[in-house]
Design a protein around this motif. Structure first.
Motif, PDB file in Angstrom:
ATOM      1  N   VAL A 126     111.418 -29.263  72.063  1.00  0.00           N
ATOM      2  CA  VAL A 126     112.018 -28.724  70.835  1.00  0.00           C
ATOM      3  C   VAL A 126     111.565 -29.546  69.632  1.00  0.00           C
ATOM      4  O   VAL A 126     111.224 -29.014  68.580  1.00  0.00           O
ATOM      5  N   LEU A 127     111.558 -30.870  69.799  1.00  0.00           N
ATOM      6  CA  LEU A 127     111.225 -31.743  68.675  1.00  0.00           C
ATOM      7  C   LEU A 127     109.729 -31.885  68.462  1.00  0.00           C
ATOM      8  O   LEU A 127     109.277 -32.189  67.371  1.00  0.00           O
ATOM      9  N   CYS A 142     117.329 -30.408  61.599  1.00  0.00           N
ATOM     10  CA  CYS A 142     116.634 -30.074  60.353  1.00  0.00           C
ATOM     11  C   CYS A 142     115.178 -29.726  60.604  1.00  0.00           C
ATOM     12  O   CYS A 142     114.414 -30.568  61.085  1.00  0.00           O
ATOM     13  N   PRO A 143     114.760 -28.507  60.251  1.00  0.00           N
ATOM     14  CA  PRO A 143     113.363 -28.138  60.489  1.00  0.00           C
ATOM     15  C   PRO A 143     112.412 -28.680  59.428  1.00  0.00           C
ATOM     16  O   PRO A 143     111.210 -28.629  59.594  1.00  0.00           O
ATOM     17  N   TYR A 144     112.968 -29.201  58.331  1.00  0.00           N
ATOM     18  CA  TYR A 144     112.128 -29.651  57.225  1.00  0.00           C
ATOM     19  C   TYR A 144     111.830 -31.149  57.279  1.00  0.00           C
ATOM     20  O   TYR A 144     111.094 -31.670  56.454  1.00  0.00           O
ATOM     21  N   HIS A 145     112.421 -31.832  58.244  1.00  0.00           N
ATOM     22  CA  HIS A 145     112.260 -33.287  58.379  1.00  0.00           C
ATOM     23  C   HIS A 145     112.677 -34.031  57.120  1.00  0.00           C
ATOM     24  O   HIS A 145     112.082 -35.039  56.764  1.00  0.00           O
ATOM     25  N   MET A 179     111.087 -44.039  69.230  1.00  0.00           N
ATOM     26  CA  MET A 179     111.592 -42.871  68.511  1.00  0.00           C
ATOM     27  C   MET A 179     111.184 -42.988  67.046  1.00  0.00           C
ATOM     28  O   MET A 179     110.948 -44.089  66.534  1.00  0.00           O
ATOM     29  N   ASN A 180     111.080 -41.847  66.398  1.00  0.00           N
ATOM     30  CA  ASN A 180     110.752 -41.869  64.969  1.00  0.00           C
ATOM     31  C   ASN A 180     111.436 -40.676  64.311  1.00  0.00           C
ATOM     32  O   ASN A 180     112.239 -40.000  64.940  1.00  0.00           O
ATOM     33  N   ASN A 181     111.103 -40.437  63.048  1.00  0.00           N
ATOM     34  CA  ASN A 181     111.822 -39.389  62.322  1.00  0.00           C
ATOM     35  C   ASN A 181     111.510 -37.991  62.841  1.00  0.00           C
ATOM     36  O   ASN A 181     112.237 -37.047  62.539  1.00  0.00           O
ATOM     37  N   ALA A 182     110.437 -37.835  63.592  1.00  0.00           N
ATOM     38  CA  ALA A 182     110.175 -36.534  64.218  1.00  0.00           C
ATOM     39  C   ALA A 182     110.885 -36.452  65.570  1.00  0.00           C
ATOM     40  O   ALA A 182     111.333 -35.388  65.988  1.00  0.00           O
ATOM     41  N   LYS A 193     103.969 -43.147  58.919  1.00  0.00           N
ATOM     42  CA  LYS A 193     104.814 -42.342  58.043  1.00  0.00           C
ATOM     43  C   LYS A 193     106.023 -41.786  58.771  1.00  0.00           C
ATOM     44  O   LYS A 193     107.008 -41.414  58.142  1.00  0.00           O
ATOM     45  N   LEU A 194     105.949 -41.709  60.089  1.00  0.00           N
ATOM     46  CA  LEU A 194     107.096 -41.170  60.821  1.00  0.00           C
ATOM     47  C   LEU A 194     108.239 -42.170  60.891  1.00  0.00           C
ATOM     48  O   LEU A 194     109.329 -41.833  61.323  1.00  0.00           O
ATOM     49  N   LEU A 195     107.979 -43.413  60.493  1.00  0.00           N
ATOM     50  CA  LEU A 195     109.054 -44.403  60.469  1.00  0.00           C
ATOM     51  C   LEU A 195     109.499 -44.700  59.042  1.00  0.00           C
ATOM     52  O   LEU A 195     110.421 -45.470  58.822  1.00  0.00           O
TER      53      LEU A 195
END
Lengths: 443, 52, 268
Positions: free
Chosen positions: A359-360, C120-123, A49-52, C43-45
């Motif tokens: 969705v994500l 949140c759509p803006y991440h 999993m990650n921030n997206a 960058k996603l972490l």
């Protein structure tokens, strides 16, 4: 060795064979437990999993397993509220499946949070406006109901039943079971619905967002309906699987066919509502936020989300099983019945996947790109963990409890060994031998 | 969570939510209590363990 | 639902001035004790409260243009304080403050369910997948006014709320209630060498942000400035960050439009 625990009038395989079976499943379970401990100790960085992708495989597994466990509440509704008598022959098994599904969901939720020791905050510092709060409360309360519905079955174990208190307790619980079942239906309606509300209220995510009525987005009702419709299909599927493994018929055809027929009509009405909702969302809701319908299914190299997933979910796994199950021929033919229930189960799993992961995956900001995700081995192991646990639960319950009221009738003991249950002949009476008070044909 | 915590607000959604929740939990609790107490009562009245 | 003297802290970010230098990101990390790992390639972490995006108009040379867009938390108000993230948090670990317009994050309350991140759509919301580890000696450089987060909680830009606290305390000690525009400024605003970021009270007609953004209270804060736009305005998030750009393609990139909408009148 354990023949005293086995219900009267039925045969079970030798204990050695049983323990081997449990051991094999236990090995898979241990792998899952190891992964679970890694997650508790090292944290969520053990996942992909990650921030997206804040929600991923586990949330999908939770949603799917709860939807499939919906067979318990709907079957209970049919038996105790509507009064369908034949359902009593499968209700115990449906409740057992429900217990397994809901305990699995809570198990996964335990490690799917960043701070498991703070898990109780969802109860103590509840935000009543959040769909997840509703889910947590109703799910926990409903698990209590499921356990209450299952306890009488456990109390019917041959040895436990001998204790007068347990005998009376089981009897009394059976008497007022309708009250518990009704509460279960009430709670299930809300938590199945709130799980639909989870993506439905996300007005920042046009793919998941739905308009609705009052505080409930349409997905609230669609999720409840699909759980009620497809839950029985899962019950039928697992029953058939259990019959295959035990090599015995456990439930009469008329019971299965009744459940299948009701399920079929439920799926038909659900899929009609789902199609209507999809059309409205695609033509009104999404465009009002600046998205075309096709934007959600195209231009995403490296991502698998295409129109195929919609066609599969609604067409092949929605319309097709509905039309099979509403026909007598479709229900009576074992192959088409199995196909239909399997597709229906797949359809609900796909729906939950789409409503969480797609969705994500979809970017909302115009300058962001699609996100991709593949689960880590720890996530996979911990998702298979409940399956292994479920197999062990079903195996143990089947062995020692009278789960299937029609088993004895369908498998009379003095029948010539058509059951390949006991692999060896029975010189000794200690292993799963027949009861002394039955026919003297053996030993 | 409770009316005496600082973040508590009396608003309709609280009433609906807690109303429904405690109603459901009460039914469950009372039901189980009834079963247990009646079982004890039956035993004392000598209804004992009958086998079906 | 707004009180008489309610403030609405917000920003104007002039994209015509932003060079993409990243000073705002660095200042934010230093001010707010933002954790980092040895390997930050994924960058996603990463945790990065302020993040500078690079936009392009996707045209081939010689018509290619680019634009840098700093993106802090948008502090969405939604409808009457219902930010997309605040309404979904099951543990009330995030709150929309009607007095300041700031969406707060309460680290000891968060149990890491990540529903707000999905919402949140803006991440802007990032998760602490690991425990923060500060290189030896660096813990002495941490800002004492900002709590350090632990593994398993969500964090995001707070409009440097600790500076608001400090300004309020200063004002109180000087026996006044109101704080001046220059007494409360975020770290990113101060760090920007181009002066692209302006911060202040959108409700206060004397503040620069109000004069530039000219929010229309009758239309959920929509700006009357033709150069201004907000990200994803159509979703109804009612954000506090007003971006300025003289380039039409940049303003269009801030939201999603259907093809025939793009052909028609321009949106602000």
């Amino acid at each position: 060795m354990d023949s005293a625990l086995i219900p009267k009038g039925v045969k079970r395989c030798p204990i050695g064979q049983f323990l081997l079976w449990i051991g094999a499943n236990g090995a898979v379970l241990s792998w899952g437990v190891f992964a679970m401990l890694l997650i508790y100790i090292k944290g969520l960085n053990q996942t992909n999993m990650n921030n997206a992708y804040g929600f991923a495989l586990w949330i999908w597994a939770d949603l799917a397993v709860i939807a499939l466990g919906g067979g318990a509440f709907f079957t209970g509704f049919l038996r105790y509220i509507v009064g369908k008598d034949e359902i009593k022959n499968i209700i115990n098994f449906a409740v057992l499946i429900g217990v397994i599904c809901y305990t699995s969901a809570l198990l996964i939720l335990g490690f799917d949070v960043g701070q498991p020791l703070r898990g109780w905050y969802i109860f103590w510092h509840a935000n009543v406006h959040s769909m997840l709060t509703e889910v947590a409360f109703c799910l926990s309360a409903y698990l209590i109901v499921l356990i209450i519905e299952y306890v009488p079955v456990v109390l019917e174990n041959r040895q436990i039943d001998k204790v007068p208190f347990f005998h009376r307790l089981g009897h009394n619980m059976h008497e007022i079971m309708a009250v518990f079942a009704a509460t279960g239906v009430f709670l299930s309606f809300f938590h199945q619905g709130s799980l639909g509300g989870v993506p439905g209220v996300l007005f920042g995510r046009p793919f998941g967002y739905r308009e609705g009525v009052f505080i409930w987005p349409w997905t609230f009702f669609l999720f409840t309906w699909s759980a009620a419709a497809v839950g029985p299909c899962f019950t039928i599927l697992i029953t058939k699987l259990t019959e295959k493994i035990t090599r015995k018929k456990l439930v009469k055809d008329n019971v299965i066919e009744l459940l299948a027929k009701i399920s079929g009509w439920m799926i038909l009405f659900y899929i009609t509502a789902k199609i209507a909702d999809t059309v409205y969302w695609a033509t009104v809701t999404a465009p009002s936020k600046g998205f075309t319908f096709m934007q959600f299914y195209t231009d995403n190299p490296g991502s698998l989300y295409g129109l195929w997933i919609l066609i599969l979910e609604i067409g092949i796994c929605g319309v097709l099983p509905a039309f099979i199950l509403i026909t007598n021929k479709g229900r009576k033919n074992q192959a088409t019945l199995l196909l239909a229930v399997f597709l229906a189960v797949l359809g609900v799993c796909l729906n939950r996947w789409v409503m969480v992961l797609q969705v994500l995956a979809i970017p909302v900001l115009s300058f962001e790109s699609w996100a991709t995700y593949l689960p880590s081995w720890q996530e996979i192991a911990t998702t298979i963990l409940p399956v292994a646990y479920g197999v062990i639960m079903i195996s143990t319950s089947y062995r020692y409890l009278p789960i299937f009221p029609q088993e004895q009738e369908l498998n009379p003991i003095d029948e010539p060994a058509s059951e390949a249950q006991s692999a060896e002949p029975e010189p000794e009476t200690t292993d799963a031998g027949p009861e002394p008070e039955l026919s003297p044909a053996e030993s | 969570m409770l009316p005496f915590s600082f973040e508590w607000i009396w608003d309709p959604s609280h009433l609906v939510f807690h109303g429904g929740l405690w109603y459901a939990l009460s039914i469950i609790g009372l039901g189980v209590t009834y079963c247990v107490i009646k079982a004890v009562y039956d035993i004392t009245k000598g209804k004992g363990g009958q086998h079906h | 639902m707004e009180k008489e003297n309610a403030k609405k802290y917000g920003m104007v970010i002039d994209l015509d001035k932003c060079t993409g230098c990243g000073a705002c990101m660095v200042a934010c990390m230093a001010e707010n004790n933002v954790p980092f790992r040895e390997d930050e390639t994924d960058k996603l972490l990463s945790v990065s409260w302020m993040r500078v995006y690079r936009l392009t108009n996707r045209k081939p040379f010689p018509d290619t243009e680019e634009c840098f867009l700093p993106r802090p938390c948008q502090h969405c108000e939604g409808h009457h304080g219902h930010s997309p993230c605040v309404s979904v948090c099951p543990a009330t670990a995030t709150d929309y403050d009607m007095d300041t317009g700031i969406v707060s994050q309460i680290y000891p309350r968060c149990f890491g369910c990540r529903y707000c991140m999905a919402a949140c759509p803006y991440h802007v919301r990032q998760f602490n997948w690991w425990d923060p580890i500060w290189p030896d000696g660096m813990e002495r450089m941490l800002n004492p006014g900002v709590s350090v987060r632990m593994r398993g909680v969500v964090e995001k830009c707070s409009f440097c709320i600790q500076r608001y606290q400090a300004a309020k305390e200063q004002a109180y000690m000087e026996e006044r209630r109101e704080i001046e525009e220059d007494e409360y400024q975020t770290a990113c605003t101060e760090a920007c060498p181009a002066g692209a970021i302006i911060f202040g009270d959108l409700n206060n007609p004397e503040h620069a942000v109000h004069q530039i953004a000219r929010p229309d209270p009758k239309h959920e804060g929509r700006s009357k400035n033709p150069r201004a736009f907000r990200l994803l305005e159509r979703l109804g998030t009612n954000t506090k960050i007003y971006y300025l750009s003289s380039r039409d393609w940049v303003r269009k990139a801030g939201d999603n439009y259907l093809k025939d909408e793009l052909k028609g009148k321009t949106h602000s």
